[in-house]
Design an enzyme around this catalytic site. Sequence first.
Site, PDB file in Angstrom:
ATOM      1  N   ARG A 117       0.814  -1.217   0.000  1.00 52.44           N
ATOM      2  CA  ARG A 117       0.000   0.000   0.000  1.00 52.44           C
ATOM      3  C   ARG A 117       0.851   1.272   0.000  1.00 52.44           C
ATOM      4  O   ARG A 117       0.465   2.284  -0.594  1.00 52.44           O
ATOM      5  CB  ARG A 117      -0.917  -0.045   1.229  1.00 52.44           C
ATOM      6  N   ILE A 120      -8.009   8.343  -0.199  1.00 51.98           N
ATOM      7  CA  ILE A 120      -8.131   6.895  -0.265  1.00 51.98           C
ATOM      8  C   ILE A 120      -8.747   6.452   1.051  1.00 51.98           C
ATOM      9  O   ILE A 120      -8.406   6.956   2.115  1.00 51.98           O
ATOM     10  CB  ILE A 120      -6.772   6.212  -0.516  1.00 51.98           C
ATOM     11  N   SER A 121      -9.679   5.493   0.985  1.00 55.86           N
ATOM     12  CA  SER A 121     -10.366   5.000   2.186  1.00 55.86           C
ATOM     13  C   SER A 121      -9.392   4.275   3.104  1.00 55.86           C
ATOM     14  O   SER A 121      -8.346   3.796   2.665  1.00 55.86           O
ATOM     15  CB  SER A 121     -11.447   3.989   1.811  1.00 55.86           C
ATOM     16  N   GLN A 122      -9.777   4.147   4.370  1.00 56.21           N
ATOM     17  CA  GLN A 122      -8.978   3.350   5.301  1.00 56.21           C
ATOM     18  C   GLN A 122      -8.998   1.891   4.816  1.00 56.21           C
ATOM     19  O   GLN A 122      -9.943   1.471   4.143  1.00 56.21           O
ATOM     20  CB  GLN A 122      -9.555   3.458   6.715  1.00 56.21           C
ATOM     21  N   PHE A 151     -17.686   8.573   1.367  1.00 56.80           N
ATOM     22  CA  PHE A 151     -16.772   8.609   0.221  1.00 56.80           C
ATOM     23  C   PHE A 151     -16.773  10.010  -0.400  1.00 56.80           C
ATOM     24  O   PHE A 151     -17.719  10.771  -0.209  1.00 56.80           O
ATOM     25  CB  PHE A 151     -17.228   7.604  -0.844  1.00 56.80           C
TER      26      PHE A 151
END
Length: 226
Positions: free
Chosen positions: A47, A73-75, A215
């Site tokens: 990542r 970017i999401s967790q 989001f």
Amino acid sequence: MFTHLFGSNNHDSEARAQQRERMVEEQLRSRGIGDERVLAAMAKVPRERFIPNEDAGNAYGDYPLPIGAGQTISQPYIVAAMVEALEARPEDRVLEVGTGTGYEAAILGELASEVWTIERYLELADKARQVLSELGYGNVYVVQGDGSVGLPQQLPFDKILVAAAAPRIPESLVEQLAEGGRLVIPVGTRIEQQVQVVRKIGGETVVTAHELCRFVPLVGAQGWEQ
Ligand code: SAH
């Protein structure tokens, strides 16, 4: 300088692999992500390579991160939950809407045979394509454009994952879904959404609603206005 040239890379990658393992156990498995293929993909994809340099040290943190162009970017947990809900199979052709860094596309590339991912910002699409190619994801194709209308040139898709928030389920995406296919998409307001899973069964579409989420907006012809 010398440590960088002679050997720190191996130490770095071992330390990163340990961080990934810990992330998988503490953030994913403990919160109910149970699909072993998804967990293995999350334990494998580096990542930190997708996160802008200044935040690379936070790559395995339990929170979203800025990625440029005002996007995030999401967790890791949200990525895993969305991907698990998609139920990608090794033979699937997948469309992702909202490439961002390309991280989630890489996860999908581990799980499916072919991944098409579309991003509206050229700078993000170009950067993602570069990192995915450096990491050898030859089955992931990055396209710049408005993914709210899908990717009609490449249909049908067995699975479609939308990584941005839509005001409603885009008709085009449902049309581009293969029979038996599955679309996972956050639907709601610009502030808060609910993950919805749309399945195409015998020509009918069946929608189920899942967890609440947050989001960035899907901006496009079948999304939000700018
Ligand atoms: N999955 C990404 C994070 C997605 S963030 C990752 O792993 O890094 C959501 C992304 O959707 C943003 O980059 C945003 O620019 C993009 N986006 C928003 N509306 C879009 C549209 N209509 N078509 C394609 N991309 C869109």
